[in-house]
Structures are given as structure tokens and as C-alpha cells.
Design a protein around this motif. Structure first.
Motif, PDB file in Angstrom:
ATOM      1  N   ASP A 114      -3.196  -0.749  -7.557  1.00  0.00           N
ATOM      2  CA  ASP A 114      -2.539  -0.468  -8.847  1.00  0.00           C
ATOM      3  C   ASP A 114      -2.563  -1.676  -9.793  1.00  0.00           C
ATOM      4  O   ASP A 114      -1.541  -2.068 -10.370  1.00  0.00           O
ATOM      5  N   ASN A 115      -3.744  -2.252  -9.936  1.00  0.00           N
ATOM      6  CA  ASN A 115      -3.955  -3.365 -10.879  1.00  0.00           C
ATOM      7  C   ASN A 115      -3.085  -4.594 -10.597  1.00  0.00           C
ATOM      8  O   ASN A 115      -2.680  -5.317 -11.527  1.00  0.00           O
ATOM      9  N   ALA A 116      -2.791  -4.820  -9.345  1.00  0.00           N
ATOM     10  CA  ALA A 116      -2.009  -6.007  -8.974  1.00  0.00           C
ATOM     11  C   ALA A 116      -2.776  -7.278  -9.359  1.00  0.00           C
ATOM     12  O   ALA A 116      -4.012  -7.314  -9.335  1.00  0.00           O
ATOM     13  N   LYS A 117      -2.031  -8.317  -9.740  1.00  0.00           N
ATOM     14  CA  LYS A 117      -2.669  -9.565 -10.148  1.00  0.00           C
ATOM     15  C   LYS A 117      -3.309 -10.278  -8.966  1.00  0.00           C
ATOM     16  O   LYS A 117      -4.347 -10.926  -9.101  1.00  0.00           O
ATOM     17  N   THR A 149       0.931  -0.270   8.218  1.00  0.00           N
ATOM     18  CA  THR A 149       2.018   0.298   7.389  1.00  0.00           C
ATOM     19  C   THR A 149       3.068   0.951   8.291  1.00  0.00           C
ATOM     20  O   THR A 149       3.560   2.046   8.002  1.00  0.00           O
ATOM     21  N   ASN A 150       3.379   0.307   9.406  1.00  0.00           N
ATOM     22  CA  ASN A 150       4.250   0.907  10.422  1.00  0.00           C
ATOM     23  C   ASN A 150       5.731   0.565  10.238  1.00  0.00           C
ATOM     24  O   ASN A 150       6.546   0.812  11.119  1.00  0.00           O
ATOM     25  N   THR A 151       6.079  -0.029   9.077  1.00  0.00           N
ATOM     26  CA  THR A 151       7.498  -0.224   8.734  1.00  0.00           C
ATOM     27  C   THR A 151       7.694   0.259   7.298  1.00  0.00           C
ATOM     28  O   THR A 151       6.720   0.406   6.538  1.00  0.00           O
ATOM     29  N   ALA A 152       8.945   0.482   6.933  1.00  0.00           N
ATOM     30  CA  ALA A 152       9.238   0.977   5.579  1.00  0.00           C
ATOM     31  C   ALA A 152       8.744  -0.003   4.515  1.00  0.00           C
ATOM     32  O   ALA A 152       8.202   0.393   3.473  1.00  0.00           O
ATOM     33  N   ALA A 153       8.904  -1.320   4.787  1.00  0.00           N
ATOM     34  CA  ALA A 153       8.486  -2.330   3.801  1.00  0.00           C
ATOM     35  C   ALA A 153       6.968  -2.369   3.626  1.00  0.00           C
ATOM     36  O   ALA A 153       6.460  -2.495   2.506  1.00  0.00           O
ATOM     37  N   THR A 154       6.262  -2.241   4.738  1.00  0.00           N
ATOM     38  CA  THR A 154       4.797  -2.302   4.639  1.00  0.00           C
ATOM     39  C   THR A 154       4.201  -1.007   4.126  1.00  0.00           C
ATOM     40  O   THR A 154       3.146  -1.007   3.494  1.00  0.00           O
ATOM     41  N   LYS A 155       4.881   0.095   4.362  1.00  0.00           N
ATOM     42  CA  LYS A 155       4.373   1.377   3.864  1.00  0.00           C
ATOM     43  C   LYS A 155       4.610   1.498   2.365  1.00  0.00           C
ATOM     44  O   LYS A 155       3.733   1.974   1.627  1.00  0.00           O
ATOM     45  N   GLY A 156       5.749   1.081   1.889  1.00  0.00           N
ATOM     46  CA  GLY A 156       6.019   1.050   0.466  1.00  0.00           C
ATOM     47  C   GLY A 156       5.874   2.388  -0.221  1.00  0.00           C
ATOM     48  O   GLY A 156       6.359   3.410   0.274  1.00  0.00           O
ATOM     49  N   THR A 157       5.161   2.406  -1.338  1.00  0.00           N
ATOM     50  CA  THR A 157       5.017   3.626  -2.141  1.00  0.00           C
ATOM     51  C   THR A 157       3.564   4.031  -2.272  1.00  0.00           C
ATOM     52  O   THR A 157       2.645   3.255  -1.983  1.00  0.00           O
ATOM     53  N   GLU A 158       3.363   5.235  -2.724  1.00  0.00           N
ATOM     54  CA  GLU A 158       2.002   5.745  -2.885  1.00  0.00           C
ATOM     55  C   GLU A 158       1.309   5.029  -4.051  1.00  0.00           C
ATOM     56  O   GLU A 158       1.891   4.832  -5.111  1.00  0.00           O
ATOM     57  N   GLN A 159       0.048   4.684  -3.810  1.00  0.00           N
ATOM     58  CA  GLN A 159      -0.733   3.945  -4.795  1.00  0.00           C
ATOM     59  C   GLN A 159      -1.686   4.884  -5.548  1.00  0.00           C
ATOM     60  O   GLN A 159      -2.096   5.932  -5.030  1.00  0.00           O
ATOM     61  N   LYS A 160      -2.019   4.479  -6.775  1.00  0.00           N
ATOM     62  CA  LYS A 160      -2.908   5.308  -7.591  1.00  0.00           C
ATOM     63  C   LYS A 160      -4.378   4.902  -7.468  1.00  0.00           C
ATOM     64  O   LYS A 160      -5.275   5.741  -7.553  1.00  0.00           O
ATOM     65  N   SER A 161      -4.606   3.606  -7.298  1.00  0.00           N
ATOM     66  CA  SER A 161      -5.994   3.129  -7.243  1.00  0.00           C
ATOM     67  C   SER A 161      -6.040   1.774  -6.532  1.00  0.00           C
ATOM     68  O   SER A 161      -5.000   1.143  -6.278  1.00  0.00           O
ATOM     69  N   VAL A 162      -7.248   1.322  -6.249  1.00  0.00           N
ATOM     70  CA  VAL A 162      -7.444  -0.001  -5.660  1.00  0.00           C
ATOM     71  C   VAL A 162      -8.755  -0.588  -6.185  1.00  0.00           C
ATOM     72  O   VAL A 162      -9.762   0.109  -6.312  1.00  0.00           O
ATOM     73  N   ALA A 163      -8.720  -1.874  -6.520  1.00  0.00           N
ATOM     74  CA  ALA A 163      -9.933  -2.613  -6.913  1.00  0.00           C
ATOM     75  C   ALA A 163     -10.375  -3.445  -5.714  1.00  0.00           C
ATOM     76  O   ALA A 163      -9.562  -4.139  -5.091  1.00  0.00           O
ATOM     77  N   ILE A 164     -11.639  -3.368  -5.387  1.00  0.00           N
ATOM     78  CA  ILE A 164     -12.163  -4.013  -4.173  1.00  0.00           C
ATOM     79  C   ILE A 164     -13.173  -5.095  -4.536  1.00  0.00           C
ATOM     80  O   ILE A 164     -14.143  -4.839  -5.256  1.00  0.00           O
ATOM     81  N   ASP A 165     -12.922  -6.300  -4.038  1.00  0.00           N
ATOM     82  CA  ASP A 165     -13.898  -7.395  -4.104  1.00  0.00           C
ATOM     83  C   ASP A 165     -14.265  -7.776  -2.675  1.00  0.00           C
ATOM     84  O   ASP A 165     -13.442  -7.622  -1.759  1.00  0.00           O
ATOM     85  N   PHE A 166     -15.471  -8.293  -2.496  1.00  0.00           N
ATOM     86  CA  PHE A 166     -15.868  -8.783  -1.176  1.00  0.00           C
ATOM     87  C   PHE A 166     -15.765 -10.303  -1.158  1.00  0.00           C
ATOM     88  O   PHE A 166     -16.352 -10.992  -1.993  1.00  0.00           O
ATOM     89  N   MET A 167     -15.002 -10.803  -0.211  1.00  0.00           N
ATOM     90  CA  MET A 167     -14.748 -12.234  -0.093  1.00  0.00           C
ATOM     91  C   MET A 167     -15.992 -12.991   0.358  1.00  0.00           C
ATOM     92  O   MET A 167     -16.835 -12.462   1.094  1.00  0.00           O
TER      93      MET A 167
END
Length: 215
Positions: A114-117, A149-167
């Protein structure tokens, strides 16, 4: 002995001497010519050997260049996501090498939901964590990473999109990207919160094991 006979003999000796001198000169010329021919033949042979050796080195260099493994490229159809539920809940990230030759991946995928910095951090303790680990993905083969995502904190909320870069070889370098996956468009339900991602693995089981969500 008469003077006439003496003159005849002297003339015969002189003719013989001239004949012998001519023969020796001819032999010397032939010998010199033969040596030149041998030297020329040897030089030509050495030149041919050098050409053959040089050609072999060039061919070996070309072969090594053709065997270099290129970087893998991300795209919306090469990288897919799936959410696994239950006590070992996680998001599986799968990369497909759709080309006919091997390619290489470094460390982990850089994922910005979701366009995270900033991209999702790497999971501490992941084998090869930020040390330039590389895996080779065979032609038409796969590589996997896991986001626990096996805890409430790591599962969080549903995401709309993801941007992928290769390290690249370091955490601050990027080889290729980004490619953006629209989850709504693909009818995917991916929930990610304060999560971290494992390094790439050659098998889904290896990625799950690294993320502590192996079944």
C-alpha cells in the motif's frame, strides 16, 4: 716431357679445378637455401600454433560469457502471492523464472505494501540474512519467500497492492523493479501487518522453515 704436353696437362688441371670450385659453390647455395626453407617452415608452423591457441582462448572467453547467470526480473505475472490461514498463517511469495535460462536472486524481495515508504524488514535469523546470499533459479523454476502472519500484529489488515523490488548483494542495493501487483484486480485477499519477510529459498518448505511456519 715436351713443352706441348706440359701445356696440355696444365690446361686440364685448371679446367678440373674450375669444375670442382663450381660444384662446391652450387652445393653451398643449395645448403643455404635448404636452411632458409626449414626456418621459414618452422616460423610458419609456430605462427599457426599461435593462431590456434589464440582462437581457443577467445572461444573459451566467449563460452564463459555465455555461462554468466543474469539477474532475475520482477513482474506482475512472475511474482505471485497467496495467504495461508491457521496456526501457521503466512503469506507465501512465489517467483517464477519464465525464461529458458537460469537467473539469480539476492537475499529477499523488497516489498512495499500500500505504497509504504519503506519495504518490509527482513526476518532476523533468516539463513543468509543480509550477507549477500544468492540463489540460482533454474529455467522455468521457482523461488519462494514467506511472510509470517500467525499473530494479530503480524496479520494486521488487508492490503490493496504491493510494489516489488529485487534486492542486490547488500540491503541498500536494488537490481530490478519495481513491479506492482494490484490485489483487488487479481481478487486476492492479503493481510499483512507488522510483519517481516524471509530470504528467498529454492523450496516453499525451506521458506516456511526459515519463517517458523513450517507444517
Amino acid at each position: 716431357m715436351t713443352a706441348r704436353r706440359s701445356r696440355h696437362r696444365s690446361a686440364a688441371y685448371a679446367a678440373l679445378a674450375l669444375g670442382l670450385a663450381g660444384s662446391l659453390a652450387l652445393t653451398g647455395c643449395n645448403s643455404h637455401s635448404s636452411k632458409k626453407s626449414k626456418k621459414s617452415s618452422s616460423s610458419s608452423s609456430k605462427s599457426k600454433k599461435r593462431k590456434i591457441i589464440g582462437g581457443g582462448a577467445a572461444a573459451a572467453g566467449a563460452g564463459a560469457a555465455s555461462r554468466r547467470v543474469p539477474d532475475c526480473y520482477p513482474s506482475t505475472y512472475k511474482v505471485t502471492f497467496s495467504q495461508q490461514t491457521g496456526p501457521k498463517s503466512h503469506v507465501a511469495v512465489k517467483f517464477k523464472n519464465s525464461t529458458s535460462r537460469d537467473c539469480k536472486l539476492y537475499n529477499a524481495p523488497l516489498l512495499r505494501f500500500d505504497n509504504a515508504k519503506r519495504p518490509l524488514p527482513l526476518l532476523p535469523g533468516t539463513p543468509g540474512h543480509l550477507d549477500g546470499t544468492r540463489i540460482t533459479v533454474p529455467a522455468h523454476g521457482y523461488a519462494y519467500a514467506v511472510i509470517p502472519t500467525n499473530t494479530a500484529a503480524t496479520k494486521g489488515t488487508e492490503q490493496k497492492s504491493v510494489a516489488i523490488d529485487f534486492m542486490g548483494v547488500s540491503a541498500s542495493s536494488v537490481t530490478h523493479g519495481p513491479a506492482t501487483v494490484d490485489f483487488a484486480e487479481k481478487r486476492l485477499h492479503i493481510s499483512v501487518g507488522k510483519s517481516k519477510v524471509t530470504n528467498w529459498s529454492s523450496s516453499i518448505h525451506g521458506a516456511q522453515l526459515a519463517g517458523g511456519v513450517d507444517k
